[in-house]
Design an enzyme around this catalytic site. Structure first.
Site, PDB file in Angstrom:
ATOM      1  N   LYS A   1     -14.478  39.684  25.354  1.00  0.00           N
ATOM      2  CA  LYS A   1     -13.607  39.377  26.486  1.00  0.00           C
ATOM      3  C   LYS A   1     -14.063  40.018  27.803  1.00  0.00           C
ATOM      4  CE  LYS A   1      -9.785  37.391  24.145  1.00  0.00           C
ATOM      5  NZ  LYS A   1      -9.254  37.718  22.837  1.00  0.00           N
TER       6      LYS A   1
ATOM      7  N   PHE B   1      -5.259  39.465  14.518  1.00  0.00           N
ATOM      8  CA  PHE B   1      -5.985  38.353  15.140  1.00  0.00           C
ATOM      9  C   PHE B   1      -7.409  38.819  15.438  1.00  0.00           C
ATOM     10  CE2 PHE B   1      -7.844  35.761  18.397  1.00  0.00           C
ATOM     11  CZ  PHE B   1      -7.611  34.492  17.895  1.00  0.00           C
TER      12      PHE B   1
ATOM     13  N   ASP C   1     -11.482  46.604  16.364  1.00  0.00           N
ATOM     14  CA  ASP C   1     -11.606  45.403  17.187  1.00  0.00           C
ATOM     15  C   ASP C   1     -10.923  45.699  18.522  1.00  0.00           C
ATOM     16  OD1 ASP C   1     -11.370  43.004  18.511  1.00  0.00           O
ATOM     17  OD2 ASP C   1     -10.795  41.836  16.751  1.00  0.00           O
TER      18      ASP C   1
END
Ligand SMILES: *Cc1c(COP(=O)(O)O)cnc(C)c1O
Length: 401
Positions: A255, A141, A226
Site C-alpha cells: 500500500k 484480511f 502484515d
C-alpha cells in the site's frame, strides 16, 4: 444523462462486479481532496485503504516518479538497475532488518511471506517436507489469491473458490491461549495484522502482540506481521507493532510503500529467514522495478523524517477525542483504532454503513463501510486539522439527522 450516471452505467456494463463503489466518478485529486467529473469536491477520508498516506499528487513523490520516468522504468530482474540496491538497503534499514524481497501488490507480498515461512520451516527449522503449518487469526484480511482466501473466515471472500490450500490453522484474534494451543512442532509461522483493518479496525488487547512475540520466540516459530495497511505511519509509528515495542521476524509491506503512485510491496526480514531463497525459486517480472524503487525510496526518506508519524499521532489524538464524544450519544455505539485510523460502529437502527457512507458522500466526505454498520476513517496523513474538523462536522450532521 449526467456524466456521472453515464460513466457508472458504462462501468457496470463492461467491468466485473467484484466491487460496489460509491456513486462518484473521480477526475482529479490533490492532497486530501478529490474532484469528480461534475467539478464537485470531496474530502478523501479513506486514502485508498492507506495506499495514499502521503495524499494525492504528493509533490515529492510525483517529482521522484517523473524523474525516473525519463530515465528507465523497467529492466526485469534479469539485470541489475541503479535504484535497486539503494531501495533494498534503505527499506531494510527502515525496518531494522538485513534483507528485502520486493513484489508489487500486498497479496503477492503475503504469498511471498507464506513461501518464505514454509521454506524456512523445511530448510532451517527441520519440519518434515509438506507438513508446515501457519497459524492465522479469524476475521483476517491478507488479500485475494486462492491460497490467501483459503484461510479467510469471510464467506464472500472464500465461498466457491475452493479447493483450498491446506496448511493453515485459524485461531480467534487477540486470544493468546488459543494461539499457544494451536502452535505445534510443525508450525513455521504466525501470520497476523497488528490491527485488523478490514475487520473494522480491531485493536488487539494490550499485551497481545508482545505475547505473540514471546510465544513465537520460545517455540521457534516466525512472527510475520502484515503491516500492509497498519504500517508506514498510519498509527503514529512507522509500524503498528512498535506500540507494543514488538519487532516481528518478518514485515509484510505494501500500500503506502508505493506512495499512491505505483504498486510496491515487500517482505523484509533478516538473512537467516530471507536467505533461504536461491535463484529461480521465487520472483516477479515487475517486482523491484526502477520506477517502483524510485518512488519507494522517496517514501522511505519521508518516513525517516518522522514528520508523518508525528502528524498521525497528533491528528489521530484529536480524531479519537472527537469520535469518542459521539459514543453513547445514540448513533455511535463504539469507536476503535489508533493514530489517524478509526472504525466507527453505527447503531444499525440509524442505517447500514453503506447508507451512512452515501449520506456523507452527499455532504462531500468519502469514507468506506465495512461489515454491516461500521465505517472506516483513514484520511491521508497530510490532511490539515481544519479539513479533518470539517469532515467530522459532516459526520456529526449525518449522525444527528
Ligand atoms: C490491502 C491489504 C492486503 C492486500 O493488498 P493488495 O495490494 O490489495 O493485494 C493484504 N493485507 C492487508 C492487511 C491489507 O490491508
Amino acid at each position: 444523462m449526467s456524466r456521472t450516471a453515464a460513466a457508472i452505467r458504462s462501468a457496470d456494463e463492461h467491468s466485473a462486479h467484484n466491487y460496489h463503489p460509491l456513486p462518484i466518478v473521480v477526475a482529479s485529486a490533490e492532497g486530501a481532496w478529490m474532484t469528480d467529473v461534475e467539478g464537485r469536491r470531496y474530502l478523501d477520508m479513506l486514502a485508498g485503504y492507506s495506499a495514499l498516506n502521503f495524499g494525492h499528487g504528493n509533490r515529492r513523490l510525483i517529482d521522484a516518479a517523473r524523474a525516473q520516468l525519463e530515465r528507465v522504468t523497467l529492466t526485469s530482474r534479469a539485470f541489475h538497475h541503479d535504484r535497486f540496491a539503494d531501495f533494498c538497503t534503505e527499506l531494510a534499514a527502515l525496518c531494522g532488518k538485513d534483507m528485502v524481497l520486493p513484489m508489487n501488490t500486498g497479496a503477492e507480498a503475503v504469498e511471498t511471506a507464506v513461501k518464505t515461512a514454509r521454506k524456512w520451516g523445511y530448510e532451517v527449522k527441520g519440519v518434515p517436507d509438506g507438513h508446515a503449518k501457519i497459524v492465522v487469526a479469524a476475521d483476517n484480511f491478507h488479500g485475494r489469491t486462492t491460497t490467501i482466501v483459503s484461510f479467510s473466515t469471510d464467506h464472500d471472500a472464500r465461498d466457491h473458490f475452493g479447493p483450498y490450500t491446506p496448511g493453515f490453522e485459524i485461531v480467534p484474534y487477540g486470544d493468546l491461549t488459543a494461539l499457544a494451543h494451536a502452535v505445534t512442532e510443525n508450525t513455521v509461522a504466525v501470520l497476523l495484522e497488528p490491527i485488523q483493518g478490514e475487520a473494522g479496525v480491531l485493536v488487539p488487547p494490550a499485551g497481545y502482540l508482545a505475547g505473540v512475540r514471546e510465544l513465537t520466540r520460545e517455540r521457534n516459530v516466525l512472527f510475520m506481521a502484515d503491516e500492509i495497511q497498519s504500517g508506514l505511519g498510519r498509527t503514529g509509528k512507522t509500524f503498528a507493532c512498535e506500540h507494543e515495542e514488538v519487532v516481528p521476524d518478518v514485515y509484510i509491506l505494501g500500500k503506502a510503500l508505493g506512495g499512491g503512485v505505483v504498486p510496491v510491496s515487500a517482505v523484509v526480514a533478516d538473512r537467516d529467514v530471507l536467505g533461504v531463497f536461491r535463484p529461480g525459486e521465487h520472483g516477479s517480472t515487475f517486482g523491484g522495478n526502477p520506477l517502483a524503487c524510485a518512488v519507494a525510496l522517496e517514501v522511505i526518506a519521508m518516513l525517516r523524517s518522522g514528520e508523518y508519524q508525528q502528524r498521525a499521532t497528533e491528528l489521530g489524538d484529536h480524531l479519537h477525542r472527537e469520535l469518542n464524544l459521539l459514543v453513547g450519544g445514540g448513533a455511535v455505539t463504539a469507536v476503535r483504532g489508533r493514530g489517524l485510523w478509526a472504525g466507527v460502529d453505527i447503531d444499525p437502527a440509524r442505517g447500514t454503513g453503506r447508507e451512512i457512507s452515501e449520506k456523507l458522500m452527499e455532504l462531500g466526505v468519502l469514507v468506506k463501510d465495512t461489515h454491516g454498520s461500521t465505517i472506516r476513517i483513514a484520511p491521508p496523513l497530510v490532511i490539515s486539522k481544519e479539513d479533518l474538523d470539517w469532515g467530522l462536522d459532516q459526520l456529526r450532521s449525518v449522525l444527528a439527522g
